[in-house]
Design an enzyme around this catalytic site. Structure first.
Site, PDB file in Angstrom:
ATOM      1  N   GLU A 120       0.701  -1.123   0.031  1.00 22.39           N
ATOM      2  CA  GLU A 120       0.093  -0.059  -0.097  1.00 22.39           C
ATOM      3  C   GLU A 120       0.770   1.140  -0.090  1.00 22.39           C
ATOM      4  O   GLU A 120       0.785   2.066   0.798  1.00 22.39           O
ATOM      5  CB  GLU A 120      -0.883  -0.039   1.105  1.00 22.39           C
TER       6      GLU A 120
ATOM      7  N   GLU B 193      -5.657  -8.636   0.635  1.00 24.74           N
ATOM      8  CA  GLU B 193      -6.534  -8.302   1.957  1.00 24.74           C
ATOM      9  C   GLU B 193      -7.680  -7.815   1.455  1.00 24.74           C
ATOM     10  O   GLU B 193      -8.135  -7.208   0.691  1.00 24.74           O
ATOM     11  CB  GLU B 193      -5.698  -7.097   2.666  1.00 24.74           C
TER      12      GLU B 193
HETATM   13  C1  NOJ Z   1      -4.714  -2.266   4.947  1.00 27.12           C
HETATM   14  C2  NOJ Z   1      -3.256  -2.559   5.768  1.00 27.12           C
HETATM   15  O1  NOJ Z   1      -2.254  -3.032   4.878  1.00 27.12           O
HETATM   16  C3  NOJ Z   1      -3.401  -3.348   6.939  1.00 27.12           C
HETATM   17  O2  NOJ Z   1      -2.211  -2.955   7.688  1.00 27.12           O
HETATM   18  C4  NOJ Z   1      -4.326  -2.640   7.700  1.00 27.12           C
HETATM   19  O3  NOJ Z   1      -4.672  -2.962   8.949  1.00 27.12           O
HETATM   20  C5  NOJ Z   1      -6.002  -2.956   6.834  1.00 27.12           C
HETATM   21  N1  NOJ Z   1      -5.746  -2.475   5.486  1.00 27.12           N
HETATM   22  C6  NOJ Z   1      -6.883  -2.452   7.871  1.00 27.12           C
HETATM   23  O4  NOJ Z   1      -7.168  -1.137   7.706  1.00 27.12           O
END
Ligand code: NOJ
Length: 475
Positions: A163, A365
Site C-alpha cells: 500500500e 487483503e
Molecule cells: C491495509 C493494511 O495493509 C493493513 O495494515 C491494515 O490493518 C488494513 N488495511 C485495515 O485497515
C-alpha cells in the site's frame, strides 16, 4: 467447482501490528515505534510494543491457522529486526525468529507468503531521509537480498511493498501515519517514485537471490469502483472511475493525500511501465524529473496482480465527464470504521484490474473491522463478519465462473491487532485477542471460514442435472 482445487485460502497480518517484542533480541526501532510515542498520534496512545505478542506465541498462532485449514499465511518481515540500522549489520536473532516461524508454518502445511515492507521503516533510515532519500531504493534492495538469501530455501511467494498509497499518502502527505510528515506535493511524488524504484530493484534482487523459482507481486490498495447497474455505459463509467487520477483542489495535507489515493498512479508504472497520462496531467508541475531507465527498473515482470480491497465506490455513467460517484442510499451498511460494505467489489475490482494488467489476481487483503466484546462465556459471535466473508467471496466466485483468473484470497486479519492510528480500538481478526492476558479465542467467523475452505477442498460435486449449473459452495 467454482473455486479451483489449488485456490489459495489464506489470511494476512503484518509485523508491527502483531509481533510485539519491539526492542528484544537486538531489534532496532522503526518509525512506528517512535511515532506511537508522540502524544495524540494513536488512539489512547496505543503502541505495538507488545501487540499480540506473536513473537513469543507464534507456535500457538500457527496451530490456530492449521485448525482453520489455511493454505497460506501472508506475513511481513520487520526490516529493523533483521537490520537494526536498516543498512548494515545483520541481527542473527531476528533472522532466527523468521526461520522458526517459517519452519513451524511448513510443518503445518501452510505456505508463507512474505511481504518485505509493511510500513515499519527502520528509524535509522528515516533520519537519513526515509523514502525521500535517493538512496532508499538501494537500501531496500540490500535488505531484500539479505532476507531472500536466508529464507528463499523455504519461501517461494514474495510481495515487495504494501500500500504505497497509505505509507506515502498518510505517512508523508497527511501526517496521520508514521513518520507524521506533511511534505509538499513534489516531495510526496518524489518519495513515491523512490518507493516504486525500490519495488523494481527488490524484484530484480529476489530473482537473482532466490534459491528456487520465486513468484512475486506487490500489494497496493485496490481503489476501485462498481457500476450502479449492469448496463454497459455504467460498467464503462466504473472502469474509468477505477483508474482515474484527480488533481488536488489545493495543497493542504488532506487534499494531497486525497490525490495520492488512487490506483493508476501506483499500478501503471509497475505493470505498464509508465505513469498514467491522466495522472501526469493532474499532477503537472510536481512530478519529479527522472531518467527513462527508471521505468525499466520499476516495470519488472510480475507473477500475479495483488491488491488489498475492502470497499468500493458506486458510480453511474455521466455523459459530460464520464462518471458520477453516487452517495450510498440512506441506511446502507457500513462497518465500524465507516467503510461501505460493497460485496460485489471483489468481482468488479478483479475484473477491471485483470483487464488492464492481464495477470492472475490475488486478493491480498479483505476484511471487516468491528468493535467487539466477548459475551459472558468469553465467546465472540461475529456473524456479521462471517456473512461479510461469504458475501465478498461470492464476487470471487462470480469472477471464476466467468473465467477471471482469481488465484487466492487472504482474509485480513488472522488476529485482532494494532490498527495503526486506531490502536486496538478496531478488531479485524478471525481470532479474538484479549489484550490483558494475550489469550487467543477463535471467533465464529474463524469456524465459518474453516468450513468454506473445507467445502471447497472436497471432491468436485457434479453439476445439477437439469441446469448443469455449478452449485455455490459458499452456502
Ligand atoms: C491495509 C493494511 O495493509 C493493513 O495494515 C491494515 O490493518 C488494513 N488495511 C485495515 O485497515
Amino acid at each position: 467447482m467454482p473455486f479451483p482445487e489449488n485456490f489459495i485460502w489464506g489470511a494476512a497480518t503484518a509485523s508491527y501490528q502483531i509481533e510485539g517484542a519491539h526492542d528484544q533480541d537486538g531489534k532496532g526501532p522503526s518509525i512506528w515505534d517512535s511515532f506511537c510515542r508522540i502524544p495524540g498520534k494513536t488512539y489512547q496512545g496505543h503502541t505495538g510494543d507488545v501487540a499480540c505478542d506473536h513473537y513469543h506465541r507464534y507456535k500457538e498462532d500457527v496451530a490456530l491457522m492449521k485448525s482453520i485449514g489455511l493454505r497460506a499465511y501472508r506475513l511481513s518481515i520487520s526490516w529493523s529486526r533483521i537490520l537494526p540500522e536498516g543498512n548494515g549489520s545483520i541481527n542473527e536473532k531476528g533472522i532466527s525468529f523468521y526461520d522458526r516461524l517459517i519452519d513451524e508454518l511448513l510443518e503445518a502445511n501452510i505456505e508463507p507468503w512474505i511481504t518485505l515492507y509493511h510500513w515499519d521503516l527502520p528509524l535509522a533510515l528515516h533520519y537519513q531521509g526515509g523514502w525521500l532519500s535517493p538512496n532508499s531504493p538501494v537500501w531496500f534492495e540490500k535488505y531484500t537480498r539479505v532476507v531472500v538469501k536466508r529464507l528463499s530455501d523455504r519461501v517461494r511467494h514474495w510481495f515487495t511493498i504494501n500500500e504505497p498509497q497509505v505509507f506515502i499518502g498518510l505517512g508523508y502527505a497527511k501526517g496521520e501515519h508514521a513518520p507524521g510528515w506533511k511534505l509538499s506535493f513534489a516531495e510526496c511524488l518524489q518519495a513515491g517514485h523512490n518507493a516504486l524504484l525500490a519495488h523494481g530493484r527488490s524484484v530484480l534482487a529476489i530473482r537473482e537471490e532466490a534459491a528456487s523459482d520465486p513468484l512475486i507481486g506487490a500489494s497496493p490498495v485496490g481503489i476501485c469502483a462498481r457500476p450502479k447497474t449492469e448496463k454497459l455505459i455504467d460498467i464503462d463509467a466504473a472502469k474509468t472511475a477505477t483508474f482515474a487520477v484527480s488533481q488536488p483542489k489545493d495543497h493542504s495535507p488532506r487534499e494531497l493525500q486525497g490525490a495520492l489515493w488512487n490506483s493508476a498512479w501506483w499500478m501503471d508504472p509497475l505493470f505498464l511501465g509508465k505513469y498514467p497520462e491522466s495522472g501526469l496531467k493532474a499532477f503537472h508541475g510536481f512530478v519529479p524529473a527522472f531518467p527513462e531507465s527508471d521505468m525499466e527498473v520499476v516495470n519488472q515482470p510480475l507473477d500475479f496482480f495483488g491488491a488489498n480491497i475492502y470497499h468500493g465506490l458506486t458510480v453511474e455513467s455521466n455523459p459530460h465527464n464520464g462518471y458520477t460517484i453516487l452517495n450510498p442510499p440512506e441506511g446502507s451498511p457500513v462497518n465500524s470504521m465507516g467503510w461501505d460494505i460493497t460485496p460485489d467489489i471483489l468481482y468488479w475490482g478483479g475484473k477491471f484490474f485483470h483487464e488492464r494488467y492481464k495477470l492472475p489476481i490475488v486478493i491480498t487483503e479483505n476484511g471487516m473491522p468491528a468493535v467487539e466484546i466477548p459475551d459472558e462465556n468469553g465467546q465472540i459471535d461475529d456473524t456479521p463478519r462471517a456473512e461479510f466473508i461469504k458475501s465478498y467471496l461470492r464476487g470471487v466466485e462470480r469472477g471464476l465462473k466467468e473465467g477471471l483468473p482469481f488465484m487466492g484470497y487472504f482474509y485480513w486479519s488472522f488476529l485482532d491487532n494494532f490498527e495503526w492510528a486506531y490502536g486496538y480500538s478496531q478488531r479485524f481478526g478471525l481470532t479474538h485477542i484479549d489484550y490483558k492476558t494475550l489469550s487467543r479465542m477463535p471467533k465464529k467467523s474463524s469456524s465459518e471460514y474453516a468450513r468454506i475452505i473445507r467445502m471447497n477442498s472436497l471432491e468436485s460435486p457434479s453439476p445439477t442435472e437439469e441446469t448443469s449449473e455449478m452449485p455455490s459452495l459458499l452456502d
